[in-house]
Design a protein around this motif. Structure first.
Motif, PDB file in Angstrom:
ATOM      1  N   ARG A 140     -28.709  14.615 -22.718  1.00 40.62           N
ATOM      2  CA  ARG A 140     -30.146  14.794 -22.472  1.00 40.62           C
ATOM      3  C   ARG A 140     -30.909  13.964 -23.507  1.00 40.62           C
ATOM      4  O   ARG A 140     -30.689  14.112 -24.708  1.00 40.62           O
ATOM      5  N   LEU A 141     -31.787  13.117 -23.046  1.00 39.42           N
ATOM      6  CA  LEU A 141     -32.572  12.285 -23.954  1.00 39.42           C
ATOM      7  C   LEU A 141     -33.558  13.159 -24.735  1.00 39.42           C
ATOM      8  O   LEU A 141     -34.303  13.935 -24.152  1.00 39.42           O
ATOM      9  N   GLY A 142     -33.519  13.020 -26.034  1.00 35.83           N
ATOM     10  CA  GLY A 142     -34.423  13.772 -26.900  1.00 35.83           C
ATOM     11  C   GLY A 142     -34.754  12.975 -28.143  1.00 35.83           C
ATOM     12  O   GLY A 142     -34.271  11.848 -28.341  1.00 35.83           O
ATOM     13  N   SER A 143     -35.547  13.559 -28.996  1.00 30.89           N
ATOM     14  CA  SER A 143     -36.020  12.842 -30.187  1.00 30.89           C
ATOM     15  C   SER A 143     -34.886  12.398 -31.099  1.00 30.89           C
ATOM     16  O   SER A 143     -34.981  11.351 -31.744  1.00 30.89           O
ATOM     17  N   HIS A 160     -29.923   5.282 -20.698  1.00 30.29           N
ATOM     18  CA  HIS A 160     -28.947   6.105 -19.985  1.00 30.29           C
ATOM     19  C   HIS A 160     -27.714   5.288 -19.636  1.00 30.29           C
ATOM     20  O   HIS A 160     -27.818   4.185 -19.108  1.00 30.29           O
ATOM     21  N   THR A 218     -35.364  15.984 -16.305  1.00 28.61           N
ATOM     22  CA  THR A 218     -34.444  14.858 -16.427  1.00 28.61           C
ATOM     23  C   THR A 218     -34.900  13.651 -15.615  1.00 28.61           C
ATOM     24  O   THR A 218     -34.802  12.511 -16.078  1.00 28.61           O
ATOM     25  N   GLU A 221     -41.665   4.193 -28.576  1.00 27.25           N
ATOM     26  CA  GLU A 221     -41.769   5.654 -28.511  1.00 27.25           C
ATOM     27  C   GLU A 221     -42.178   6.264 -29.848  1.00 27.25           C
ATOM     28  O   GLU A 221     -42.953   7.211 -29.892  1.00 27.25           O
ATOM     29  N   ARG A 240     -37.850  12.596 -14.968  1.00 24.13           N
ATOM     30  CA  ARG A 240     -38.911  11.852 -15.682  1.00 24.13           C
ATOM     31  C   ARG A 240     -38.317  11.030 -16.816  1.00 24.13           C
ATOM     32  O   ARG A 240     -38.664   9.860 -16.991  1.00 24.13           O
ATOM     33  N   ARG A 241     -37.430  11.635 -17.604  1.00 28.78           N
ATOM     34  CA  ARG A 241     -36.830  10.900 -18.727  1.00 28.78           C
ATOM     35  C   ARG A 241     -36.019   9.701 -18.222  1.00 28.78           C
ATOM     36  O   ARG A 241     -36.055   8.629 -18.818  1.00 28.78           O
ATOM     37  N   LEU A 244     -38.568   7.003 -17.136  1.00 29.16           N
ATOM     38  CA  LEU A 244     -39.275   6.349 -18.240  1.00 29.16           C
ATOM     39  C   LEU A 244     -38.368   5.510 -19.138  1.00 29.16           C
ATOM     40  O   LEU A 244     -38.805   4.497 -19.688  1.00 29.16           O
ATOM     41  N   TRP A 245     -37.127   5.948 -19.320  1.00 29.76           N
ATOM     42  CA  TRP A 245     -36.211   5.258 -20.235  1.00 29.76           C
ATOM     43  C   TRP A 245     -34.856   5.001 -19.583  1.00 29.76           C
ATOM     44  O   TRP A 245     -33.813   5.407 -20.111  1.00 29.76           O
ATOM     45  N   TYR A 304     -43.435  18.925 -17.462  1.00 26.84           N
ATOM     46  CA  TYR A 304     -42.829  17.908 -18.327  1.00 26.84           C
ATOM     47  C   TYR A 304     -41.968  16.926 -17.543  1.00 26.84           C
ATOM     48  O   TYR A 304     -41.572  15.897 -18.062  1.00 26.84           O
TER      49      TYR A 304
END
Length: 139
Positions: free
Chosen positions: A54-57, A99, A88, A115, A90-91, A94-95, A85
């Motif tokens: 999962r993409l996160g900070s 992935h 998944t 970002e 959306r992430r 956007l990016w 929000y």
């Protein structure tokens, strides 16, 4: 939050992962988590690769200190994830460049610069002016 759940920690440990916690993140209202980012930075600097499902900070921060990054595997889903929000999907929209098992390092660096707002970083002198801080004097 996940670290507080012993079942989650046990599942990762039984799969052979070392499980660590950088401390509580806290919020701007409760004053907790002041050591979270320095702890995360120290951990990231001890590794060459940061990967997640999962993409996160943490992936952006990892890329910011030169780690290889990748997002792959079964995407982590939260039971009560807030739909506004975008989840998944959306992430990934956007990016997409972040992935996959192998990610282009330059694409990761560029996504991270955007970002994390590298172009908007203030210098120490600008911060002193903005906040009215005085330069420390050495004794």
């Amino acid at each position: 939050m996940e670290f507080a759940n012993p079942d989650i920690r046990r599942a990762y440990r039984s799969a052979g992962f070392r499980v660590i916690c950088h401390g509580e993140r806290g919020s701007r209202w409760d004053g907790k988590g002041r050591d979270f980012l320095p702890g995360q930075l120290a951990a990231l600097r001890r590794h060459r690769r940061v990967a997640s499902n999962r993409l996160g900070s943490a992936l952006f921060y990892g890329a910011s200190v030169g780690c290889e990054v990748a997002v792959y595997g079964d995407p982590m889903q939260f039971e009560d994830e807030r739909p506004e929000y975008g989840g998944t999907a959306r992430r990934m929209r956007l990016w997409p460049e972040l992935h996959g098992e192998q990610v282009d390092p330059e694409a990761a660096r560029e996504a991270t610069r955007q970002e994390l707002g590298f172009e908007y970083q203030a210098t120490p002198e600008e911060l002193r002016r903005m906040f009215g801080w005085k330069r420390a004097r050495c004794a």
